[in-house]
Design a protein around this motif. Structure first.
Motif, PDB file in Angstrom:
ATOM      1  N   THR A 117       1.056  -1.324   0.371  1.00  0.00           N
ATOM      2  CA  THR A 117      -0.009  -0.252  -0.116  1.00  0.00           C
ATOM      3  C   THR A 117       1.049   1.088   0.425  1.00  0.00           C
ATOM      4  N   ASP A 268      -0.161 -14.664   8.641  1.00  0.00           N
ATOM      5  CA  ASP A 268      -1.409 -14.544   7.170  1.00  0.00           C
ATOM      6  C   ASP A 268      -1.301 -16.342   7.209  1.00  0.00           C
ATOM      7  N   THR A 307       1.832  -9.593   7.204  1.00  0.00           N
ATOM      8  CA  THR A 307       1.304  -8.570   7.264  1.00  0.00           C
ATOM      9  C   THR A 307       2.062  -7.912   8.450  1.00  0.00           C
ATOM     10  N   TYR A 309       2.396  -3.849   9.481  1.00  0.00           N
ATOM     11  CA  TYR A 309       0.866  -2.883   9.430  1.00  0.00           C
ATOM     12  C   TYR A 309       1.759  -1.184  10.375  1.00  0.00           C
ATOM     13  N   GLN A 340      -2.781   0.047  10.018  1.00  0.00           N
ATOM     14  CA  GLN A 340      -2.376   0.672   9.099  1.00  0.00           C
ATOM     15  C   GLN A 340      -1.632  -0.420   8.034  1.00  0.00           C
ATOM     16  N   GLU A 341      -2.164  -0.774   6.748  1.00  0.00           N
ATOM     17  CA  GLU A 341      -1.026  -2.100   6.287  1.00  0.00           C
ATOM     18  C   GLU A 341      -0.067  -1.082   5.456  1.00  0.00           C
ATOM     19  N   ARG A 344       4.242  -6.877   3.298  1.00  0.00           N
ATOM     20  CA  ARG A 344       3.731  -8.043   3.203  1.00  0.00           C
ATOM     21  C   ARG A 344       5.873  -8.605   3.481  1.00  0.00           C
TER      22      ARG A 344
END
Length: 530
Positions: A117, A268, A307, A309, A340-341, A344
């Motif tokens: 992101t 994950d 993931t 964040y 908030q990502e 990964r």
């Protein structure tokens, strides 16, 4: 070393940096003699099978048999000229580097961090985050903490998840724990806490009195106590747990504006824990389960991922936040500070040599590129010194020259000599010389406004307050009835082995202050009257 350089080409984003670094070092074009010709040769055969090689001594001399010794006749005494024997024995007793005082036993693997992101690039100028889809080579290490190198992987303890990102602007180390908080916020307590978890200096046995002695005397530890005594304290291997920075950092933009951040890594694979009884069985059946589970999953292509964040607070939000943002015993709950990502991490490659790639790796939270900065968090400030110093002790002052710790971008400075310096920066000056002037980076941003403190130096230790019981109560109320029962059972099983009635009573009163039923039930289980 060839393995790590080759591995970087699997990932986009750093190929040019890797190629530049690879081409710049070990230049064999100099006349007469190149000191790196020997290391280059050893690198070139590192993955060749023994069937293509012949046995030699450490100096390269061919030798007829690794079992042979020089002696007088076939029945006489051995001779000191028996170089083959002496080399093997001398090396054998020096094979181990000092065991890590904490995080001694672990597993590791290689992979990549991928930006998913634009969140991080909106708050930080660090180029590792500047493009969605960008990949950066990573090595991860997972570990238990308090125990020694022979510890079972299923022991009740915190776990470490540490990731080394090799960015185009140097190393970024993320040393995480599998809990968002810790046992303390005053860093001078850390050696005392760890000693209480280690072996008794007289008996050399783990001592439950010592374990609970420290905790019952330091009430701010209660949130971590409850998390560790829940089933979160016995994760199912290393793949099924989250990781948290715990400490607060700053993300800084090119214009110098900044925010506070905490970084977390959510598995994950989903959270999976052992019960106390399952962990005990696993320790007996396969004490290396975590190491084996990680290796075998990657070997068959079941690549684990996490993931990543950020939780973000502006300086003004931090001033008005309900907890001190520099208190390591306080969690930023996601409902208060949303996750908030940013990316990964995926691990796709097992180590070829555990010692070179897992045992010798070192992590240091001070290692971060421009765009990320430390804060005044007191435990972080202590870690900024202690982590690197631990590696200087374990693997030497030149530990960053080891292939597993080496950055991929060129290093140029005035750190020279010392034990095992195999890249001593050639003939370049070892001081800031006007004859061969080293270029300097333009100061990336003005950090004068980051913090302004008023006051004199004081000697300080924090005092536990009622606020230290808020998160434990929230945690207790969030547990299912089964998880509450498991926590109570785990505490009774563990604290029941502490023979000191006063220590048991003090700790039961702390549990009672969190919740009356919790305290009374545990007290009854360990034969304490409140």
């Amino acid at each position: 070393m060839r393995v790590f350089i080759l591995a970087t080409f699997l990932f986009s984003g750093l190929s040019l940096v890797s190629a530049k670094a690879s081409g710049a070092k070990r230049d064999a074009s100099k006349p007469y003699f190149d000191i790196y010709q020997g290391p280059n040769e050893q690198d070139s055969i590192i993955n060749d099978p023994f069937t293509q090689l012949e046995y030699t001594l450490s100096g390269g001399q061919p030798y007829p048999n690794p079992y042979m010794s020089d002696r007088l006749g076939t029945t006489g005494p051995l001779l000191i000229q028996s170089t083959n024997l002496i080399e093997q024995l001398a090396h054998f007793v020096r094979e181990r580097v000092p065991e890590r005082t904490v995080h001694a036993k672990g597993a590791g693997a290689h992979g990549y961090f991928e930006v998913t992101t634009p969140t991080a690039m909106n708050y930080s100028m660090a180029r590792v985050f500047d493009t969605v889809g960008k990949r950066t080579p990573v090595t991860g290490r997972f570990s238990t903490i308090a125990g020694n190198l022979g510890n079972p992987d299923s022991v009740r303890d915190l776990r470490g998840l540490a990731f080394k990102l090799r960015t185009e602007d140097g190393i970024l180390d993320w040393p995480f724990l599998n809990h968002p908080v810790f046992w303390l916020r005053d860093p001078a307590k850390f050696p005392h806490f760890i000693h209480s978890q280690k072996r008794n200096p007289q008996t050399n046995l783990l001592d439950h009195n010592n374990f609970w002695d420290y905790l019952s005397a330091n009430n701010e530890s209660i949130y971590q106590v409850m998390r560790t005594m829940s089933d979160l304290g016995t994760p199912y291997g290393f793949r099924h747990m989250n990781g948290f920075s715990g400490n607060t950092f700053r993300a800084v933009k090119a214009d110098g504006s900044w925010v506070y951040i905490k970084t977390s890594a959510y598995t994950d694979q989903g959270i999976k824990n052992n019960t106390n009884d399952e962990a005990i069985v696993q320790a007996g059946v396969n004490p290396d389960f975590g190491v084996q589970d990680l290796f075998e999953a990657i070997e068959v292509g079941n690549y684990p991922s996490w993931t990543i964040y950020w939780q973000i607070l502006t300086p003004q939000e931090a001033e008005n936040f309900k907890y001190n943002v520099f208190d390591l015993t306080k969690e930023w709950l996601p409902e208060d500070v949303p996750l908030q990502e940013i990316g990964r991490i995926t691990l796709v490659q097992n180590p070829l040599n555990h010692f070179s790639e897992v045992e010798q790796i070192g992590f240091d939270p001070a290692q971060m590129p421009n765009g990320l900065e430390p804060t005044e968090d007191p435990t972080l400030q202590a870690r900024l010194f202690a982590y690197a110093d631990a590696q200087r002790y374990r693997t030497g002052i030149n530990h960053k020259q080891l292939p597993i710790n080496c950055p991929l971008n060129p290093v140029a400075n005035f750190l020279r000599d010392g034990a095992m310096s195999f890249n001593n920066q050639g003939k370049r000056p070892n001081f800031w010389s006007q004859q061969d002037m080293l270029n300097l980076e333009v100061r990336p941003y003005n950090d004068d406004n980051h913090t302004i403190w008023v006051g004199g130096a004081v000697k300080y230790v924090s005092t536990p307050t009622e606020q230290d019981f808020e998160l434990p109560r929230i945690f207790w109320n969030s547990l299912s009835e089964q998880d509450q029962n498991n926590l109570i059972y785990n505490v009774i099983w563990h604290m029941g082995q502490a023979s000191d009635i006063e220590i048991r009573t003090k700790q039961c009163r702390i549990f009672q202050h969190v919740n009356e039923t919790l305290g009374q039930t545990i007290a009854k289980g360990v034969n304490v009257t409140l």
